[in-house]
Design a protein around this motif. Structure first.
Motif, mmCIF file in Angstrom:
data_model
loop_
_atom_site.group_PDB
_atom_site.id
_atom_site.type_symbol
_atom_site.label_atom_id
_atom_site.label_comp_id
_atom_site.label_asym_id
_atom_site.label_seq_id
_atom_site.Cartn_x
_atom_site.Cartn_y
_atom_site.Cartn_z
ATOM 1 N N GLU A 176 0.824 -1.199 0.000
ATOM 2 C CA GLU A 176 0.000 0.000 0.000
ATOM 3 C C GLU A 176 0.863 1.257 0.000
ATOM 4 O O GLU A 176 0.501 2.271 -0.597
ATOM 5 N N LYS A 177 2.001 1.205 0.666
ATOM 6 C CA LYS A 177 2.885 2.362 0.677
ATOM 7 C C LYS A 177 3.365 2.700 -0.729
ATOM 8 O O LYS A 177 3.491 3.868 -1.091
ATOM 9 N N ILE A 178 3.629 1.668 -1.525
ATOM 10 C CA ILE A 178 4.077 1.900 -2.894
ATOM 11 C C ILE A 178 2.962 2.537 -3.710
ATOM 12 O O ILE A 178 3.196 3.376 -4.573
ATOM 13 N N ALA A 179 1.705 2.159 -3.428
ATOM 14 C CA ALA A 179 0.566 2.652 -4.206
ATOM 15 C C ALA A 179 0.091 4.028 -3.743
ATOM 16 O O ALA A 179 -0.631 4.705 -4.468
ATOM 17 N N LEU A 180 0.494 4.447 -2.553
ATOM 18 C CA LEU A 180 -0.093 5.635 -1.953
ATOM 19 C C LEU A 180 0.106 6.882 -2.802
ATOM 20 O O LEU A 180 -0.825 7.656 -3.009
ATOM 21 N N ARG A 181 1.317 7.094 -3.283
ATOM 22 C CA ARG A 181 1.550 8.326 -4.028
ATOM 23 C C ARG A 181 0.740 8.373 -5.309
ATOM 24 O O ARG A 181 0.196 9.414 -5.683
ATOM 25 N N GLU A 182 0.628 7.210 -6.007
ATOM 26 C CA GLU A 182 -0.176 7.185 -7.212
ATOM 27 C C GLU A 182 -1.640 7.486 -6.898
ATOM 28 O O GLU A 182 -2.324 8.159 -7.665
ATOM 29 N N ALA A 183 -2.120 6.989 -5.765
ATOM 30 C CA ALA A 183 -3.503 7.251 -5.363
ATOM 31 C C ALA A 183 -3.700 8.730 -5.076
ATOM 32 O O ALA A 183 -4.711 9.326 -5.478
ATOM 33 N N ILE A 184 -2.755 9.346 -4.379
ATOM 34 C CA ILE A 184 -2.856 10.774 -4.065
ATOM 35 C C ILE A 184 -2.864 11.603 -5.342
ATOM 36 O O ILE A 184 -3.581 12.599 -5.452
ATOM 37 N N ASP A 185 -2.075 11.192 -6.330
ATOM 38 C CA ASP A 185 -2.035 11.915 -7.605
ATOM 39 C C ASP A 185 -3.399 11.961 -8.284
ATOM 40 O O ASP A 185 -3.664 12.852 -9.091
ATOM 41 N N ARG A 186 -4.256 11.008 -7.983
ATOM 42 C CA ARG A 186 -5.556 10.926 -8.643
ATOM 43 C C ARG A 186 -6.640 11.730 -7.914
ATOM 44 O O ARG A 186 -7.768 11.822 -8.391
ATOM 45 N N LEU A 187 -6.311 12.304 -6.776
ATOM 46 C CA LEU A 187 -7.266 13.148 -6.063
ATOM 47 C C LEU A 187 -7.379 14.507 -6.751
ATOM 48 O O LEU A 187 -6.510 14.898 -7.527
ATOM 49 N N SER A 188 -8.446 15.232 -6.435
ATOM 50 C CA SER A 188 -8.556 16.603 -6.925
ATOM 51 C C SER A 188 -7.457 17.438 -6.274
ATOM 52 O O SER A 188 -6.885 17.041 -5.245
ATOM 53 N N GLU A 189 -7.182 18.611 -6.844
ATOM 54 C CA GLU A 189 -6.087 19.433 -6.325
ATOM 55 C C GLU A 189 -6.299 19.807 -4.861
ATOM 56 O O GLU A 189 -5.380 19.711 -4.048
ATOM 57 N N ARG A 190 -7.524 20.204 -4.499
ATOM 58 C CA ARG A 190 -7.793 20.599 -3.123
ATOM 59 C C ARG A 190 -7.680 19.412 -2.167
ATOM 60 O O ARG A 190 -7.133 19.531 -1.067
ATOM 61 N N GLU A 191 -8.197 18.257 -2.572
ATOM 62 C CA GLU A 191 -8.096 17.062 -1.738
ATOM 63 C C GLU A 191 -6.641 16.651 -1.572
ATOM 64 O O GLU A 191 -6.212 16.283 -0.471
ATOM 65 N N ARG A 192 -5.885 16.700 -2.661
ATOM 66 C CA ARG A 192 -4.466 16.320 -2.616
ATOM 67 C C ARG A 192 -3.695 17.224 -1.664
ATOM 68 O O ARG A 192 -2.909 16.758 -0.832
ATOM 69 N N MET A 193 -3.913 18.540 -1.768
ATOM 70 C CA MET A 193 -3.216 19.470 -0.894
ATOM 71 C C MET A 193 -3.597 19.251 0.571
ATOM 72 O O MET A 193 -2.757 19.342 1.464
ATOM 73 N N THR A 194 -4.859 18.953 0.814
ATOM 74 C CA THR A 194 -5.311 18.700 2.192
ATOM 75 C C THR A 194 -4.599 17.499 2.795
ATOM 76 O O THR A 194 -4.120 17.546 3.935
ATOM 77 N N ILE A 195 -4.505 16.402 2.039
ATOM 78 C CA ILE A 195 -3.814 15.200 2.517
ATOM 79 C C ILE A 195 -2.335 15.487 2.761
ATOM 80 O O ILE A 195 -1.760 15.060 3.772
ATOM 81 N N ILE A 196 -1.707 16.205 1.860
ATOM 82 C CA ILE A 196 -0.278 16.514 2.003
ATOM 83 C C ILE A 196 -0.033 17.355 3.260
ATOM 84 O O ILE A 196 0.851 17.051 4.060
ATOM 85 N N LEU A 197 -0.825 18.392 3.414
ATOM 86 C CA LEU A 197 -0.631 19.282 4.567
ATOM 87 C C LEU A 197 -0.926 18.573 5.887
ATOM 88 O O LEU A 197 -0.205 18.738 6.870
#
Length: 236
Positions: A176-197
């Motif tokens: 799952e750790k390997i897949a996580l970044r690819e999954a985050i890339d598929r989120l909307s920009e606002r969702e992606r930024m929220t998860i990162i922050l």
């Protein structure tokens, strides 16, 4: 195969025993395929991805320190995934542009420079001031050029993506750790930024709301929606 038997096999393989090397490879085909499946649909045949995974696996066999006390799979998974990602970036269907690469190098240099100066990891605001990049740019560059992130990074409240996403056994977690970044890339920009922050920078919802220029309530909603989407993507 027990851990002791695996280590004995690895020791033989590291000392030039080709049969032992082939045997340890056969014993771990399931692990390699588990990682390979995460890259289906990238424009490269599955068998070719598997061969790349095998190359990464053999590198892991050669480089693993039996005396260190960690599980071999913990060491092997990023090696396997790294070999596949290297091909996809440099030779295959997924390319990281020169501009992103250059920004990645700038960001890495700034992190090292600030770490030496401050005696700790730099904050987002400090990296932004040092590089001239916006918070959004830094996040995008880190996602495009960085290694797969850990699901065990804690937020300010002590939450982790690992616990929030409800991942299963230890070997499943590695995949799952390997897949996580690819999954985050598929989120909307606002969702992606929220998860990162929240989960990679460890900021509170209030701190995140100031960066995203939304209310704390909106951050909470974005976070819940992003987690829901990540769960859907990771079980595809």
């Amino acid at each position: 195969m027990s851990t002791g038997e695996m280590f004995a096999l690895l020791d033989r393989a590291q000392n030039g025993d080709d049969d032992a090397c082939q045997q340890v490879l056969c014993e771990n085909k399931g692990l390699i395929w588990a990682i390979v499946r995460r890259y289906y649909g990238c424009g490269v045949e599955a068998e070719d991805l598997f061969q790349l995974g095998c190359i990464g696996f053999i590198k892991a066999v050669k480089g693993f320190d039996i005396t260190y006390g960690t599980q071999f799979s913990t060491y092997a998974v990023p090696k396997i995934a790294g070999e596949i990602r290297r091909f996809l970036r440099d030779d295959g269907a997924i390319k990281v542009g020169r501009t992103i690469r250059e920004k990645g190098q700038t960001l890495w240099s700034a992190k090292e420079r600030l770490r030496q100066q401050l005696g700790r990891e730099a904050k987002l605001s400090e990296l932004s001031a040092e590089t001239g990049m916006s918070v959004e740019e830094i996040a995008s560059v880190e996602l495009a050029t960085g290694a797969p992130e850990s699901l065990q990074q804690e937020t300010a409240e002590g939450l982790t993506l690992e616990s929030t996403l409800g991942t299963a056994g230890p070997e499943d977690n590695l995949v799952e750790k390997i897949a996580l970044r690819e999954a985050i890339d598929r989120l909307s920009e606002r969702e992606r930024m929220t998860i990162i922050l929240r989960y990679f920078k460890g900021l509170t919802q209030e701190q995140s709301s100031r960066i995203l220029h939304v209310s704390q309530v909106q951050v909470s909603r974005l976070e819940r929606r992003a987690i829901s989407h990540l769960k859907e993507i990771l079980i595809e």
